[in-house]
Design a protein around this motif. Structure first.
Motif, mmCIF file in Angstrom:
data_model
loop_
_atom_site.group_PDB
_atom_site.id
_atom_site.type_symbol
_atom_site.label_atom_id
_atom_site.label_comp_id
_atom_site.label_asym_id
_atom_site.label_seq_id
_atom_site.Cartn_x
_atom_site.Cartn_y
_atom_site.Cartn_z
ATOM 1 N N ALA A 777 0.830 -1.203 0.000
ATOM 2 C CA ALA A 777 0.000 0.000 0.000
ATOM 3 C C ALA A 777 0.867 1.257 0.000
ATOM 4 C CB ALA A 777 -0.928 -0.014 1.209
ATOM 5 N N TRP A 778 1.951 1.250 0.788
ATOM 6 C CA TRP A 778 2.825 2.431 0.831
ATOM 7 C C TRP A 778 3.486 2.665 -0.518
ATOM 8 C CZ3 TRP A 778 7.796 3.687 -0.267
ATOM 9 C CH2 TRP A 778 8.229 4.947 0.148
ATOM 10 N N GLY A 781 1.066 3.984 -3.170
ATOM 11 C CA GLY A 781 0.788 5.396 -2.934
ATOM 12 C C GLY A 781 1.959 6.287 -3.310
ATOM 13 N N GLU A 782 3.174 5.853 -2.994
ATOM 14 C CA GLU A 782 4.366 6.632 -3.318
ATOM 15 C C GLU A 782 4.534 6.783 -4.821
ATOM 16 O OE1 GLU A 782 8.184 8.540 -2.462
ATOM 17 O OE2 GLU A 782 6.253 8.297 -1.463
ATOM 18 N N LEU A 783 4.393 5.681 -5.565
ATOM 19 C CA LEU A 783 4.551 5.753 -7.010
ATOM 20 C C LEU A 783 3.451 6.601 -7.642
ATOM 21 C CD1 LEU A 783 5.572 2.063 -7.891
ATOM 22 C CD2 LEU A 783 7.019 3.993 -7.220
ATOM 23 N N ARG A 784 2.236 6.462 -7.146
ATOM 24 C CA ARG A 784 1.132 7.263 -7.683
ATOM 25 C C ARG A 784 1.371 8.752 -7.467
ATOM 26 N NH1 ARG A 784 -4.116 3.662 -5.671
ATOM 27 N NH2 ARG A 784 -4.051 2.129 -7.389
ATOM 28 N N SER A 785 1.965 9.109 -6.334
ATOM 29 C CA SER A 785 2.202 10.530 -6.061
ATOM 30 C C SER A 785 3.171 11.124 -7.072
ATOM 31 C CB SER A 785 2.742 10.707 -4.638
ATOM 32 O OG SER A 785 4.071 10.208 -4.521
ATOM 33 N N LEU A 858 12.219 0.264 -0.238
ATOM 34 C CA LEU A 858 11.062 0.813 -0.936
ATOM 35 C C LEU A 858 11.208 2.319 -1.145
ATOM 36 C CD1 LEU A 858 8.183 -1.207 0.766
ATOM 37 C CD2 LEU A 858 9.560 -1.782 -1.232
ATOM 38 N N GLU A 859 11.828 2.993 -0.206
ATOM 39 C CA GLU A 859 12.086 4.422 -0.395
ATOM 40 C C GLU A 859 13.044 4.642 -1.557
ATOM 41 O OE1 GLU A 859 13.466 5.647 3.417
ATOM 42 O OE2 GLU A 859 11.476 5.496 4.355
ATOM 43 N N LEU A 860 14.038 3.763 -1.683
ATOM 44 C CA LEU A 860 14.959 3.848 -2.815
ATOM 45 C C LEU A 860 14.202 3.643 -4.125
ATOM 46 C CD1 LEU A 860 18.502 2.269 -3.054
ATOM 47 C CD2 LEU A 860 16.928 2.122 -4.971
ATOM 48 N N VAL A 861 13.286 2.673 -4.132
ATOM 49 C CA VAL A 861 12.463 2.427 -5.334
ATOM 50 C C VAL A 861 11.665 3.682 -5.688
ATOM 51 C CG1 VAL A 861 10.517 1.129 -6.261
ATOM 52 C CG2 VAL A 861 12.306 -0.056 -4.980
ATOM 53 N N GLY A 862 11.071 4.328 -4.677
ATOM 54 C CA GLY A 862 10.304 5.542 -4.920
ATOM 55 C C GLY A 862 11.151 6.659 -5.514
#
Length: 892
Positions: A777-778, A781-785, A858-862
């Motif tokens: 879910a996080w 949401g991050e990619l969509r933003s 996941l933050e790195l992916v974002g």
């Protein structure tokens, strides 16, 4: 041939009696005005031919006005002053009388409108458009069929049909071009333009196809207010298509956008505007295009779209031999007649080469098809009438494009369209990434090139249909990270296509594998590990037996065989777009090519070498549609089973209500229900989707995770069904009533030990699934933003560790529509851009995360995603203007 003429003549006579008064009137009109035209043309000092012809067609009625509107787009065929005469057809047509309008409104619009402006804002050959206000206050546009047009169209088309057929008996050219056949394809649409309820449905279908499109808009209709002779829709302001100079946008970009919209309708939607003349378009500020008037809409089948796309794809790649063969398959009425001549093939390749290379700067589809049709005619064939509507649309559309931008290079922009949706990297993009990756991955690149000498790897190096642009060679994998031969490290979003839910090299399966190896590693013999894995599986799916296999593909084959043995029936039903492994049955209509109507698909093989009898006997259904349940009921007497991905990998979601109705239908008719949970089993939750949906199938196919990273598959299910694979103890009875599903390596102790260890760990640590839901879910949401920040057309979907990224403005419901129209080039390029920023994701595949992924991962992916999108935007990947994008050079 004589029988055909008699049959058609019979139809002509039946229609003639019904329309006799109108036929007499139309015939008299044609004769009378033809005489007037001839006399006026013979008189000196009279109007010019163009003005005379325009007046002549105008007085003959709506069918002939439509011909004039087509002529008004053909600046490349007619002289400039002549074209100008015909362009006035778009704006200067006479409206119906006010009393006729009022009579129509009284009959069909009683109580609909608070006010109605009787002065039309547009007048066409069949109908006229007014503005009005509904009783609820909404301002609307109202299309009204002109009085008497229905009868005149029917009569005129009948007369014209008879004239063309008669001319065909006397004039060889009419026969050679099969004008009768082409008009027969057009006639139902021409006469059907007056049914505005049918048009409303077509308009809504086209609007749905373009919903969320960045620059194409279709006015939404108001169904409750529509009648057979009234079409009520939202009112839209804009600059008329006849005046693109006032649109406030570069003409070359407007033309490029129009061409892109035409191509999208044809190649992706298969639902296209047959009459794209300027009067049927508006331009809004910012260059947005509004499509109007869906009285004439053509449809292409999945096979038609496939054949057209494959032909133009070969032309883009300048593979002329292949293009010639595909042209003949697609466009020739009698392809075998033409193919029998070597001279034909040589001439056709020459025509293709010339039109698609040297003459592209002044491309004309009409010129190309005219030359090709003459070649076909010389070799005993004709252009197929299947594409008559498309040919008319192209003829009109290209004329309109030339008016918007006379310098438009249609072929160059068409290549850009093809390039955007091709699974292959274009030359410029390949050159860019070669430079980008050469310094980063020299050892990996050399290993990949060397492997081509001795290895075919259809899953990664030589991926089938959708090739991997730059597959990596992994030197080490640990946790959530991959390291290639050159020492580059990446956060992995492939998950090995499913098995590595716990991450690479997890200590639990690693320890189990070491113990199993130390114990000797047995196969084709029983072991404690095999018993433990089977016991664990049946505990996760209560009241079941298990049989082990070596892969998900094997599990599906086993399940189908057991279903046939248990029921005594032969046929299998599956769902379009669902992949069940590489077997002939598993790949039917699976993930690339489709056939038939959307609500009743036909089977088609997705691989050469598939056994035709297996493919043809497969019943193909559509997930989520209740029509599929009716088709199961109709075919139940022959169906052994229905196999389904309860949560299709392509869509990343499931329809619990449909699955429950599917189970009930199968149960009512004694058809076995098989869930393919090879991907979702023990990934979305402990067990699989069936536990989330509350549906218990008869058989469940498993794989991937249950092997702990090693090859494994299994079928679990009802004891009476799985039990058909157990020997009866009587060899004569076994051959006739038992299903053999054995394998030497099935249930081997090393794989079973690894799988049992992983499943035990997942069972004892349910928080893993809670964590995966949170992480998914996080990340979604991050990619969509980041997508929203750049205003891009990109769909980010995901739940329970499965994610999808698709560059597409549309949100289609069916898998066949999801795969058509996706910006494939951008998806492929994203994988390359992400790799520069330390993230590995497989091109054009479901993305997967696992328990080993940390929040920092996941933050790195974002961050990598945001950087990649910014670079791709700068490089022009998301531009729809006339200048092709040139990838930006950025440092590794």
């Amino acid at each position: 041939m004589p029988h055909e003429i008699i049959f058609r003549t019979g139809g002509f006579m039946r229609d003639s009696w019904r329309l006799l008064p109108h036929l007499v009137s139309e015939g008299a009109r044609i004769v009378g005005w033809s005489c007037v035209f001839g006399l006026r043309r013979a008189l000196p000092g009279g109007p010019g031919d163009a003005e005379l012809l325009r007046g002549y067609l105008l007085r003959l009625g709506p069918l002939y006005v439509k011909a004039g509107q087509v002529l008004g787009t053909q600046s490349g065929v007619l002289a400039g002053d002549t074209v100008e005469q015909f362009r006035s057809f778009f704006s200067d047509l006479p409206p119906m009388r006010r009393d006729q309008l009022r009579a129509t409104l009284k009959r069909s619009g009683e109580g609909l409108f608070a006010d109605f402006d009787e002065e039309p804002i547009a007048v066409g050959s069949v109908a006229q458009v007014h503005t009005a206000r509904l009783v609820d206050g909404r301002r609307v546009a109202v299309k009204v069929v002109k009085t008497g047009v229905r009868e005149r169209l029917a009569a005129a088309s009948l007369i014209l049909d008879a004239l063309i057929r008669g001319a065909g008996l006397l004039v060889p050219a009419v026969r050679h071009y099969d004008l009768a056949g082409h008009f027969a394809a057009l006639r139902p649409l021409l006469t059907g333009q007056c049914d505005l309820l049918a048009e409303q449905a077509r308009q809504e279908a086209v609007a749905e196809n373009f919903r969320n499109h960045p620059y194409v808009r279709v006015p939404r209709t108001i169904p409750a207010a529509c009648r057979e002779d009234l079409l009520v829709m939202e009112y839209v302001r804009g600059v008329p298509g006849q005046d693109p100079g006032r649109a406030g946008h570069r003409r070359e970009d407007l033309a490029a956008r129009l061409l892109d919209a035409f191509n999208t309708m044809v190649y992706f939607h298969g639902l296209f505007h047959v009459d794209p003349h300027p009067g049927n378009f508006l331009f809004e500020p910012g260059g947005r295009i509004v499509l109007l008037d869906f009285g004439l809409v053509g449809r292409l089948s999945e096979d038609d779209k496939w054949n057209l796309s494959s032909f133009y794809f070969a032309c883009v790649r300048q593979e002329w031999e292949r293009a010639a063969d595909r042209f003949t398959t697609t466009f020739a009425q009698h392809p075998d007649r033409a193919r029998g001549s070597g001279e034909y093939h040589a001439e056709l390749t020459g025509i293709l080469r010339r039109h698609f290379t040297t003459e592209t700067g002044h491309w004309s589809t009409m010129s190309f098809l005219d030359e090709a049709s003459r070649l076909l005619r010389r070799h005993g064939s004709l252009i197929s009438t299947r594409f008559s509507l498309l040919a008319l649309s192209t003829l009109t559309g290209e004329g309109f494009l030339s008016q918007v931008d006379p310098q438009l290079d249609i072929w160059r922009n068409g290549r850009k369209f093809t390039d955007r949706f091709s699974p292959y990297l274009s030359d410029d993009l390949r050159d860019t990434f070669e430079r980008e990756l050469r310094d980063r991955t020299p050892i990996t690149g050399a290993a990949r090139r060397d492997a081509a000498r001795y290895l075919v790897a259809p899953t990664h190096f030589d991926r089938f249909v959708l090739p991997a642009a730059y597959p990596i060679v992994v030197a080490k994998a640990s946790g959530s990270r991959l390291t290639d031969l050159d020492g580059n490290e990446y956060v992995d979003l492939s998950g090995g296509f499913g098995p590595h839910l716990l991450g690479y090299g997890h200590p639990v399966p690693a320890a189990a594998i070491r113990r199993a190896v130390d114990s000797g590693g047995v196969n084709a013999l029983g072991s404690p590990a095999e018993l433990t894995l089977a016991r664990t599986l049946t505990a996760a799916f209560p009241a079941t037996l298990a049989v082990l296999a070596n892969s998900g593909t094997e599990a599906v084959q086993m399940a189908v065989r057991m279903a046939r043995a248990h029921t005594g029936r032969q046929r299998v039903a599956k769902f379009e777009g669902h992949y069940h492994g590489f077997s002939d049955q598993g790949m039917v209509s699976s993930w690339f090519r489709y056939r038939g109507e959307a609500n009743a698909p036909s089977p088609v093989a997705n691989s050469a070498g598939a056994q035709h009898s297996v493919v043809d006997q497969t019943l193909v259904l559509q997930y989520g549609l209740d029509e599929s349940l009716h088709r199961i009921t109709d075919a139940a007497g022959d169906l052994a089973c229905v196999i389904v991905e309860p949560m299709p990998s392509v869509t990343g979601g499931f329809d619990a209500g449909f699955l429950r109705r599917l189970a009930a239908t199968c149960r009512a008719h004694g058809v076995l229900l098989v869930f393919d949970e090879v991907v979702t089993g023990f990934r979305v939750t402990y067990g699989g989707v069936q536990h989330l949906a509350g549906v218990t199938p008869d058989l469940t196919c498993l794989g991937k995770i249950i092997g702990g990273g090693l090859p494994c598959g299994a079928v679990v299910g009802r004891p009476d069904v799985v039990g058909v694979a157990r020997s009866s103890g009587d060899p004569f009875l076994d051959v006739h009533s038992r299903a053999f599903v054995g394998g030497t390596m099935s249930g081997n102790s090393i794989t079973a030990a690894a799988g049992a260890a992983v499943l035990g760990h997942l069972r004892d640590h349910p928080g893993i699934y809670t964590g995966l839901e949170r992480k998914t879910a996080w990340l979604v949401g991050e990619l969509r933003s980041h997508v929203a920040a750049l205003g891009l057309s990109c769909e980010i979907s995901g739940q329970r560790s499965l994610l999808g990224i698709t560059f597409d403005y549309a949100r289609p419901k069916l898998i066949r529509d999801r795969l058509a129209g996706s910006h494939t080039k951008a998806n492929i390029a994203l994988a390359c851009y992400m790799r520069k920023h330390g993230v590995y994701l497989p091109e054009l595949h479901t993305l997967m995360i696992g328990d080993a992924h940390t929040d920092a991962d996941l933050e790195l992916v974002g961050r990598a995603f945001a950087q990649s999108l910014a670079e791709m935007t700068q490089a022009g990947f998301f531009s729809f203007e006339s200048t092709p994008p040139v990838p930006a050079r950025s440092a590794p």
